[in-house]
Write a protein that holds these residues in place. Structure first.
Motif, PDB file in Angstrom:
ATOM      1  N   ALA A   1      -9.884   1.826   2.200  1.00  0.00           N
ATOM      2  CA  ALA A   1      -9.209   2.786   1.433  1.00  0.00           C
ATOM      3  C   ALA A   1      -7.876   2.889   2.033  1.00  0.00           C
ATOM      4  O   ALA A   1      -6.803   2.975   1.466  1.00  0.00           O
ATOM      5  CB  ALA A   1      -9.742   4.118   1.580  1.00  0.00           C
ATOM      6  N   VAL A   2      -7.762   2.911   3.687  1.00  0.00           N
ATOM      7  CA  VAL A   2      -6.381   3.112   4.148  1.00  0.00           C
ATOM      8  C   VAL A   2      -5.725   1.686   3.933  1.00  0.00           C
ATOM      9  O   VAL A   2      -4.427   2.036   3.451  1.00  0.00           O
ATOM     10  CB  VAL A   2      -6.431   3.039   5.669  1.00  0.00           C
ATOM     11  CG1 VAL A   2      -5.292   3.037   6.391  1.00  0.00           C
ATOM     12  CG2 VAL A   2      -7.328   4.363   5.978  1.00  0.00           C
ATOM     13  N   VAL A   3      -6.023   0.600   3.993  1.00  0.00           N
ATOM     14  CA  VAL A   3      -5.346  -0.584   3.516  1.00  0.00           C
ATOM     15  C   VAL A   3      -4.673  -0.526   2.108  1.00  0.00           C
ATOM     16  O   VAL A   3      -3.639  -1.133   1.806  1.00  0.00           O
ATOM     17  CB  VAL A   3      -6.151  -1.876   3.709  1.00  0.00           C
ATOM     18  CG1 VAL A   3      -5.496  -3.235   3.431  1.00  0.00           C
ATOM     19  CG2 VAL A   3      -6.395  -2.111   5.220  1.00  0.00           C
ATOM     20  N   LEU A   4      -5.480  -0.101   1.124  1.00  0.00           N
ATOM     21  CA  LEU A   4      -5.160   0.226  -0.166  1.00  0.00           C
ATOM     22  C   LEU A   4      -4.101   0.850  -0.375  1.00  0.00           C
ATOM     23  O   LEU A   4      -3.026   0.806  -1.426  1.00  0.00           O
ATOM     24  CB  LEU A   4      -6.336   0.095  -1.255  1.00  0.00           C
ATOM     25  CG  LEU A   4      -5.898   0.107  -2.846  1.00  0.00           C
ATOM     26  CD1 LEU A   4      -5.220  -1.150  -2.934  1.00  0.00           C
ATOM     27  CD2 LEU A   4      -7.281  -0.117  -3.376  1.00  0.00           C
ATOM     28  N   CYS A   5      -4.144   2.076   0.350  1.00  0.00           N
ATOM     29  CA  CYS A   5      -3.228   3.169   0.116  1.00  0.00           C
ATOM     30  C   CYS A   5      -1.935   2.422   0.581  1.00  0.00           C
ATOM     31  O   CYS A   5      -0.818   2.610   0.189  1.00  0.00           O
ATOM     32  CB  CYS A   5      -3.594   4.252   0.921  1.00  0.00           C
ATOM     33  SG  CYS A   5      -4.706   5.153   0.342  1.00  0.00           S
ATOM     34  N   ALA A   6      -1.738   1.701   1.871  1.00  0.00           N
ATOM     35  CA  ALA A   6      -0.703   1.146   2.334  1.00  0.00           C
ATOM     36  C   ALA A   6      -0.030   0.224   1.436  1.00  0.00           C
ATOM     37  O   ALA A   6       1.183   0.001   1.430  1.00  0.00           O
ATOM     38  CB  ALA A   6      -1.009   0.468   3.688  1.00  0.00           C
ATOM     39  N   TYR A   7      -1.085  -0.658   0.728  1.00  0.00           N
ATOM     40  CA  TYR A   7      -0.705  -1.524   0.023  1.00  0.00           C
ATOM     41  C   TYR A   7       0.255  -0.981  -1.430  1.00  0.00           C
ATOM     42  O   TYR A   7       1.374  -1.555  -1.867  1.00  0.00           O
ATOM     43  CB  TYR A   7      -1.557  -2.231  -0.962  1.00  0.00           C
ATOM     44  CG  TYR A   7      -1.338  -3.416  -1.859  1.00  0.00           C
ATOM     45  CD1 TYR A   7      -1.010  -4.665  -1.192  1.00  0.00           C
ATOM     46  CD2 TYR A   7      -1.765  -3.232  -3.256  1.00  0.00           C
ATOM     47  CE1 TYR A   7      -0.500  -5.712  -2.378  1.00  0.00           C
ATOM     48  CE2 TYR A   7      -1.100  -4.414  -3.961  1.00  0.00           C
ATOM     49  CZ  TYR A   7      -0.730  -5.431  -3.722  1.00  0.00           C
ATOM     50  OH  TYR A   7      -0.392  -6.303  -4.768  1.00  0.00           O
ATOM     51  N   LEU A   8      -0.449   0.125  -1.997  1.00  0.00           N
ATOM     52  CA  LEU A   8       0.360   0.847  -3.161  1.00  0.00           C
ATOM     53  C   LEU A   8       1.767   1.386  -2.557  1.00  0.00           C
ATOM     54  O   LEU A   8       2.565   1.546  -3.361  1.00  0.00           O
ATOM     55  CB  LEU A   8      -0.790   2.234  -3.435  1.00  0.00           C
ATOM     56  CG  LEU A   8      -1.852   1.562  -4.018  1.00  0.00           C
ATOM     57  CD1 LEU A   8      -2.734   2.807  -4.647  1.00  0.00           C
ATOM     58  CD2 LEU A   8      -1.801   0.625  -5.321  1.00  0.00           C
ATOM     59  N   GLU A   9       1.553   1.901  -1.035  1.00  0.00           N
ATOM     60  CA  GLU A   9       2.914   2.395  -0.652  1.00  0.00           C
ATOM     61  C   GLU A   9       4.137   1.471  -0.668  1.00  0.00           C
ATOM     62  O   GLU A   9       5.091   1.903  -0.581  1.00  0.00           O
ATOM     63  CB  GLU A   9       2.566   3.171   0.493  1.00  0.00           C
ATOM     64  CG  GLU A   9       3.798   4.021   0.795  1.00  0.00           C
ATOM     65  CD  GLU A   9       3.258   4.868   2.027  1.00  0.00           C
ATOM     66  OE1 GLU A   9       3.624   6.013   2.241  1.00  0.00           O
ATOM     67  OE2 GLU A   9       2.862   4.297   3.269  1.00  0.00           O
ATOM     68  N   MET A  10       3.605   0.121  -0.516  1.00  0.00           N
ATOM     69  CA  MET A  10       4.812  -0.932  -0.364  1.00  0.00           C
ATOM     70  C   MET A  10       5.717  -0.679  -1.779  1.00  0.00           C
ATOM     71  O   MET A  10       6.788  -1.378  -1.769  1.00  0.00           O
ATOM     72  CB  MET A  10       3.976  -2.292  -0.299  1.00  0.00           C
ATOM     73  CG  MET A  10       3.254  -2.462   0.911  1.00  0.00           C
ATOM     74  SD  MET A  10       2.462  -4.312   0.792  1.00  0.00           S
ATOM     75  CE  MET A  10       1.529  -4.120   2.456  1.00  0.00           C
ATOM     76  N   GLY A  11       5.192  -0.169  -2.735  1.00  0.00           N
ATOM     77  CA  GLY A  11       6.048  -0.149  -3.902  1.00  0.00           C
ATOM     78  C   GLY A  11       6.032  -1.119  -5.144  1.00  0.00           C
ATOM     79  O   GLY A  11       6.861  -1.102  -6.034  1.00  0.00           O
ATOM     80  N   SER A  12       5.263  -2.264  -4.876  1.00  0.00           N
ATOM     81  CA  SER A  12       5.292  -3.096  -5.836  1.00  0.00           C
ATOM     82  C   SER A  12       4.403  -2.803  -7.022  1.00  0.00           C
ATOM     83  O   SER A  12       4.602  -3.572  -8.280  1.00  0.00           O
ATOM     84  CB  SER A  12       4.860  -4.569  -5.405  1.00  0.00           C
ATOM     85  OG  SER A  12       3.211  -4.427  -4.964  1.00  0.00           O
ATOM     86  N   ILE A  13       3.737  -1.882  -6.970  1.00  0.00           N
ATOM     87  CA  ILE A  13       3.335  -1.107  -8.466  1.00  0.00           C
ATOM     88  C   ILE A  13       3.661   0.222  -8.640  1.00  0.00           C
ATOM     89  O   ILE A  13       3.666   1.078  -7.724  1.00  0.00           O
ATOM     90  CB  ILE A  13       1.603  -1.223  -8.099  1.00  0.00           C
ATOM     91  CG1 ILE A  13       1.044  -2.589  -7.656  1.00  0.00           C
ATOM     92  CG2 ILE A  13       1.184  -0.746  -9.463  1.00  0.00           C
ATOM     93  CD1 ILE A  13      -0.257  -2.512  -7.186  1.00  0.00           C
ATOM     94  N   ASP A  14       4.162   0.233  -9.763  1.00  0.00           N
ATOM     95  CA  ASP A  14       4.642   1.450 -10.244  1.00  0.00           C
ATOM     96  C   ASP A  14       3.685   2.231 -11.021  1.00  0.00           C
ATOM     97  O   ASP A  14       3.215   1.960 -12.163  1.00  0.00           O
ATOM     98  CB  ASP A  14       5.852   1.417 -11.008  1.00  0.00           C
ATOM     99  CG  ASP A  14       6.794   2.617 -11.608  1.00  0.00           C
ATOM    100  OD1 ASP A  14       6.137   3.655 -10.945  1.00  0.00           O
ATOM    101  OD2 ASP A  14       7.778   2.564 -12.093  1.00  0.00           O
ATOM    102  N   LEU A  15       3.328   3.320 -10.565  1.00  0.00           N
ATOM    103  CA  LEU A  15       2.232   4.352 -11.013  1.00  0.00           C
ATOM    104  C   LEU A  15       2.654   5.180 -12.054  1.00  0.00           C
ATOM    105  O   LEU A  15       1.654   5.910 -12.581  1.00  0.00           O
ATOM    106  CB  LEU A  15       1.339   4.697  -9.868  1.00  0.00           C
ATOM    107  CG  LEU A  15       0.610   3.758  -9.152  1.00  0.00           C
ATOM    108  CD1 LEU A  15      -0.220   4.454  -7.863  1.00  0.00           C
ATOM    109  CD2 LEU A  15      -0.529   2.925  -9.720  1.00  0.00           C
TER     110      LEU A  15
END
Length: 230
Positions: free
Chosen positions: A50-64
């Motif tokens: 969960a921590v790794v996926l949160c960090a991946y989302l925070e990289m900003g390559s995915i606009d939610l």
């Protein structure tokens, strides 16, 4: 029986799992989560995936922003909370973007615990954008419109082989042709490879990130042969 990937009382990992609360920093906010291993087991602690996926989302390559997002097997709620924070809408002179609509799901026994973490960590203006909802894979699908989500998120939800068929059925129900699935997991056992093989039989699957420090993989899956960028 749920997976227990460490020995009772041993090492930092065990102490972290048995801690009554943990703190993280994502989306410019401090997130403090309650944990309750003894009462709810694996559903009430934060796993590395969960921590790794949160960090991946925070990289900003995915606009939610202005997207419909669902998390499966949310547990403590960290991933759904971060998705809601990162999907916050913005107001400009010429453009207004709505925030993400995030549905955070788990089984009935975990919902009260999950809801308390979500409510405690979202600012009041974002709470209406995050809904905690019961979802037992393969059984509660009538409560979820088919193909209604832009993103499906899951962190360390692949570990019990008896749930694999129901999880796949749930993913197929929730997906449209454009839906992007992001699954974050540590490959521990041969059965984990079996699930990935099953997933590849229904979806196009690509590894998009690997965190070597935590030995966590993130896989992207979509229907058919779709290879669209995020």
């Amino acid at each position: 029986m749920a997976l227990v990937p460490y020995e009772e009382g041993g090492g930092w990992g065990a102490r972290q799992l048995h801690s009554p609360a943990v703190t993280y920093r994502f989306a410019s906010r401090t997130i403090r989560l309650k944990q309750d291993w003894r009462r709810l087991g694996v559903a009430a602690v934060v796993w590395d995936a969960a921590v790794v996926l949160c960090a991946y989302l925070e990289m900003g390559s995915i606009d939610l922003r202005d997207r419909s997002v669902i998390e499966l097997g949310a547990g403590t709620g960290l991933l759904g909370i971060v998705a809601t924070l990162l999907g916050k809408g913005c107001l400009h002179t010429l453009l207004y973007r709505l925030g993400a609509r995030v549905t955070i799901t788990d089984r009935a026994a975990a919902l009260e615990f999950l809801e308390s973490n979500v409510q405690a960590n979202l600012p009041s203006e974002l709470r209406p954008r995050a809904v905690v909802k019961e979802l037992t894979w393969g059984k509660d699908l009538g409560n979820f419109p088919p193909g209604a989500f832009d993103f499906i998120l899951g962190a360390d939800i692949v570990y019990l082989e008896e749930t694999f068929a129901e999880l796949l059925h749930t993913l197929e129900h929730l997906c449209s042709e454009q839906t992007v699935i992001l699954l974050s997991c540590r490959i521990r056992y041969e059965r984990d490879h079996k699930f990935l093989k099953m997933l590849k039989g229904r979806f196009s699957v690509y590894e998009v990130h690997y965190d070597s420090s935590k030995d966590v993989h993130i896989y992207k899956a979509q229907r058919g042969s779709c290879k669209d960028d995020f």
